[in-house]
Enzyme design. Structure first.
Site, PDB file in Angstrom:
ATOM      1  N   THR A   2       0.973  -1.353   0.123  1.00  0.00           N
ATOM      2  CA  THR A   2       0.069   0.080   0.056  1.00  0.00           C
ATOM      3  C   THR A   2       0.886   1.244  -0.117  1.00  0.00           C
ATOM      4  O   THR A   2       1.816   1.333   0.627  1.00  0.00           O
ATOM      5  CB  THR A   2      -0.947   0.057   1.281  1.00  0.00           C
ATOM      6  OG1 THR A   2      -1.753   1.435   1.079  1.00  0.00           O
ATOM      7  CG2 THR A   2      -0.384  -0.217   2.440  1.00  0.00           C
ATOM      8  N   ASP A  37      -7.767  -3.370   0.223  1.00  0.00           N
ATOM      9  CA  ASP A  37      -8.565  -2.567  -0.714  1.00  0.00           C
ATOM     10  C   ASP A  37      -9.785  -2.337   0.250  1.00  0.00           C
ATOM     11  O   ASP A  37     -10.325  -3.359   0.764  1.00  0.00           O
ATOM     12  CB  ASP A  37      -9.097  -2.808  -1.903  1.00  0.00           C
ATOM     13  CG  ASP A  37      -9.522  -1.842  -2.992  1.00  0.00           C
ATOM     14  OD1 ASP A  37      -8.477  -1.004  -2.734  1.00  0.00           O
ATOM     15  OD2 ASP A  37     -10.520  -1.821  -3.503  1.00  0.00           O
ATOM     16  N   TYR A  39     -12.430   8.684   5.768  1.00  0.00           N
ATOM     17  CA  TYR A  39     -14.087   9.044   6.243  1.00  0.00           C
ATOM     18  C   TYR A  39     -14.143   8.675   7.775  1.00  0.00           C
ATOM     19  O   TYR A  39     -15.212   8.964   8.423  1.00  0.00           O
ATOM     20  CB  TYR A  39     -15.017   8.034   5.511  1.00  0.00           C
ATOM     21  CG  TYR A  39     -14.853   8.411   3.724  1.00  0.00           C
ATOM     22  CD1 TYR A  39     -15.828   9.320   3.351  1.00  0.00           C
ATOM     23  CD2 TYR A  39     -14.186   7.534   3.067  1.00  0.00           C
ATOM     24  CE1 TYR A  39     -15.718   9.477   2.017  1.00  0.00           C
ATOM     25  CE2 TYR A  39     -14.170   7.849   1.537  1.00  0.00           C
ATOM     26  CZ  TYR A  39     -15.046   8.793   1.105  1.00  0.00           C
ATOM     27  OH  TYR A  39     -14.704   8.904  -0.372  1.00  0.00           O
ATOM     28  N   ASP A  40     -13.070   8.532   8.470  1.00  0.00           N
ATOM     29  CA  ASP A  40     -13.349   8.377   9.908  1.00  0.00           C
ATOM     30  C   ASP A  40     -14.148   9.404  10.669  1.00  0.00           C
ATOM     31  O   ASP A  40     -14.983   8.740  11.496  1.00  0.00           O
ATOM     32  CB  ASP A  40     -11.696   8.292  10.510  1.00  0.00           C
ATOM     33  CG  ASP A  40     -11.365   6.657  10.414  1.00  0.00           C
ATOM     34  OD1 ASP A  40     -11.928   6.138   9.862  1.00  0.00           O
ATOM     35  OD2 ASP A  40     -10.157   6.610  10.669  1.00  0.00           O
ATOM     36  N   LYS A  80      -9.507   1.859  17.670  1.00  0.00           N
ATOM     37  CA  LYS A  80     -10.009   1.414  16.291  1.00  0.00           C
ATOM     38  C   LYS A  80      -9.591   0.346  15.900  1.00  0.00           C
ATOM     39  O   LYS A  80     -10.538  -0.771  15.086  1.00  0.00           O
ATOM     40  CB  LYS A  80      -9.544   2.544  15.152  1.00  0.00           C
ATOM     41  CG  LYS A  80     -10.100   2.419  13.818  1.00  0.00           C
ATOM     42  CD  LYS A  80      -9.733   3.433  12.806  1.00  0.00           C
ATOM     43  CE  LYS A  80     -10.139   2.953  11.210  1.00  0.00           C
ATOM     44  NZ  LYS A  80      -9.377   3.531  10.368  1.00  0.00           N
ATOM     45  N   HIS A 103     -13.098  -2.612  10.645  1.00  0.00           N
ATOM     46  CA  HIS A 103     -13.307  -3.422   9.441  1.00  0.00           C
ATOM     47  C   HIS A 103     -11.774  -4.145   9.037  1.00  0.00           C
ATOM     48  O   HIS A 103     -11.632  -5.076   8.673  1.00  0.00           O
ATOM     49  CB  HIS A 103     -13.752  -2.736   8.171  1.00  0.00           C
ATOM     50  CG  HIS A 103     -13.091  -1.179   8.043  1.00  0.00           C
ATOM     51  ND1 HIS A 103     -13.227  -0.539   8.983  1.00  0.00           N
ATOM     52  CD2 HIS A 103     -12.158  -0.819   7.295  1.00  0.00           C
ATOM     53  CE1 HIS A 103     -12.443   0.863   8.778  1.00  0.00           C
ATOM     54  NE2 HIS A 103     -12.085   0.513   7.553  1.00  0.00           N
TER      55      HIS A 103
HETATM   56  P1  ITT Z   1      -3.544   1.685  -1.498  1.00  0.00           P
HETATM   57  O1  ITT Z   1      -4.416   1.590  -2.730  1.00  0.00           O
HETATM   58  O2  ITT Z   1      -2.200   2.172  -1.913  1.00  0.00           O
HETATM   59  O3  ITT Z   1      -3.466   0.779  -0.356  1.00  0.00           O
HETATM   60  P2  ITT Z   1      -5.497   3.769  -1.160  1.00  0.00           P
HETATM   61  O4  ITT Z   1      -5.996   5.031  -0.200  1.00  0.00           O
HETATM   62  O5  ITT Z   1      -5.970   4.024  -2.474  1.00  0.00           O
HETATM   63  O6  ITT Z   1      -4.324   3.185  -0.896  1.00  0.00           O
HETATM   64  P3  ITT Z   1      -8.209   2.287  -1.006  1.00  0.00           P
HETATM   65  O7  ITT Z   1      -8.278   2.295  -2.488  1.00  0.00           O
HETATM   66  O8  ITT Z   1      -8.319   1.120  -0.070  1.00  0.00           O
HETATM   67  O9  ITT Z   1      -6.756   2.694  -0.598  1.00  0.00           O
HETATM   68  O10 ITT Z   1      -9.038   3.329   0.071  1.00  0.00           O
HETATM   69  C1  ITT Z   1     -10.083   3.994  -0.421  1.00  0.00           C
HETATM   70  C2  ITT Z   1     -10.416   5.280   0.404  1.00  0.00           C
HETATM   71  O11 ITT Z   1     -11.307   4.930   1.587  1.00  0.00           O
HETATM   72  C3  ITT Z   1      -8.928   5.831   1.093  1.00  0.00           C
HETATM   73  O12 ITT Z   1      -8.620   6.658   0.193  1.00  0.00           O
HETATM   74  C4  ITT Z   1      -9.785   6.497   2.250  1.00  0.00           C
HETATM   75  O13 ITT Z   1     -10.398   7.618   1.737  1.00  0.00           O
HETATM   76  C5  ITT Z   1     -10.881   5.624   2.543  1.00  0.00           C
HETATM   77  N1  ITT Z   1     -10.569   4.558   3.711  1.00  0.00           N
HETATM   78  C6  ITT Z   1      -9.884   3.269   3.691  1.00  0.00           C
HETATM   79  N2  ITT Z   1      -9.837   2.897   4.684  1.00  0.00           N
HETATM   80  C7  ITT Z   1     -10.493   3.747   5.621  1.00  0.00           C
HETATM   81  C8  ITT Z   1     -10.568   3.896   7.065  1.00  0.00           C
HETATM   82  O14 ITT Z   1     -10.040   2.716   7.789  1.00  0.00           O
HETATM   83  N3  ITT Z   1     -11.269   4.677   7.777  1.00  0.00           N
HETATM   84  C9  ITT Z   1     -11.478   5.745   6.818  1.00  0.00           C
HETATM   85  N4  ITT Z   1     -11.342   5.867   5.548  1.00  0.00           N
HETATM   86  C10 ITT Z   1     -10.759   4.921   5.005  1.00  0.00           C
END
Ligand code: ITT
Length: 234
Positions: free
Chosen positions: A15, A84, A178-179, A199, A204
């Site tokens: 990531t 993801d 979005y926390d 947390k 999740h």
């Molecule tokens: P990588 O693909 O490099 O892992 P990313 O930020 O693009 O990083 P995701 O596509 O999985 O990762 O995440 C989508 C978005 O969802 C992320 O940018 C955050 O805005 C949100 N997100 C992910 N996990 C979260 C969490 O635990 N709490 C709040 N928002 C979260």
């Protein structure tokens, strides 16, 4: 068996999101006697993997496979662990979901900030009374592990889901993404009102990682690797 410098098998956190890394590290502490957990940043790797799939499972696997293909030559054995995550809002028919990182409209070639996504979600939900939502993480593992005969490959996904509600305004300033909007029903607090430890005790992400860790421990046990890995002198 082939060995890394300290005899542990390398797990690369696939990531580019440092906020995820901050949560993943303590969650993986339990397997650190067996696996050396490293980040892309520590390996000096800067890579932008385009998330072209339409599901969290698909994108998690895509990221794990890409990092495994890129880095497996550097280690005798390694596992790429990708995450993801999507926020699925019931009244928005599951949006932003797999597009959670790219939810707010921004100029071509730019990625929205956390703040822009948060504001956009509040805007989309203005006046909505059904505020039910869930956070879903899929962790994907892609790797090769030693076996008495040589090596074998693994490819696995694990899921974690937490139900909650989208608040009417931001609450708390810890966490990321979005926390500040995600109220966990069982606690009455948003994720942004929790410490990382709190947390991680219910999130999740932690549920998905726990499943992935159980899978890895089972694989090691079934292939009798656990004693080999834990005792480098055997
Ligand atoms: P990588 O693909 O490099 O892992 P990313 O930020 O693009 O990083 P995701 O596509 O999985 O990762 O995440 C989508 C978005 O969802 C992320 O940018 C955050 O805005 C949100 N997100 C992910 N996990 C979260 C969490 O635990 N709490 C709040 N928002 C979260």
């Amino acid at each position: 068996m082939p060995e890394t410098a300290d005899n542990r098998i390398t797990v690369v956190l696939a990531t580019a999101n440092r906020d995820k890394v901050k949560e993943l590290r303590p969650l993986l502490e339990r397997i650190s006697p067996l696996f050396n957990i490293v980040t892309l940043q520590e390996l000096g790797v800067e890579v932008d993997i385009e998330e072209t799939e339409e599901t969290l499972e698909g994108n998690a696997l895509l990221k794990a496979k890409a990092i495994f293909a890129l880095l497996s030559g550097r280690f005798p054995f390694m596992i790429a662990l990708a995450d993801d995550t999507g926020l699925e809002v019931e009244a928005l028919h599951g949006a932003p979901g797999v597009y959670s990182a790219r939810f707010a409209p921004v100029a071509d070639g730019l990625a929205p900030t956390y703040q822009e996504n948060v504001r956009h979600l509040l805007h989309c939900m203005k006046g909505m009374t059904n505020r039910e939502a869930r956070f879903r993480t899929v962790v994907a593992l892609k790797g090769s592990l030693p076996s008495p005969e040589g090596s074998f490959s693994i490819e696995h996904t694990a899921e974690g889901v937490v139900q909650g509600n989208i608040t009417l305004e931001e609450q708390g300033d810890a966490g990321f993404g979005y926390d500040p909007l995600f109220l966990v029903q069982s606690t009455g607090k948003t994720y942004a009102e929790m410490s990382t430890t709190e947390k991680n005790s219910l999130s999740h992400r932690s549920l998905a990682v726990q499943q992935a860790v159980l899978y890895l421990e089972n694989v090691l046990q079934q292939t009798h690797l656990l004693p080999i890995v834990t005792n480098p002198h055997s």
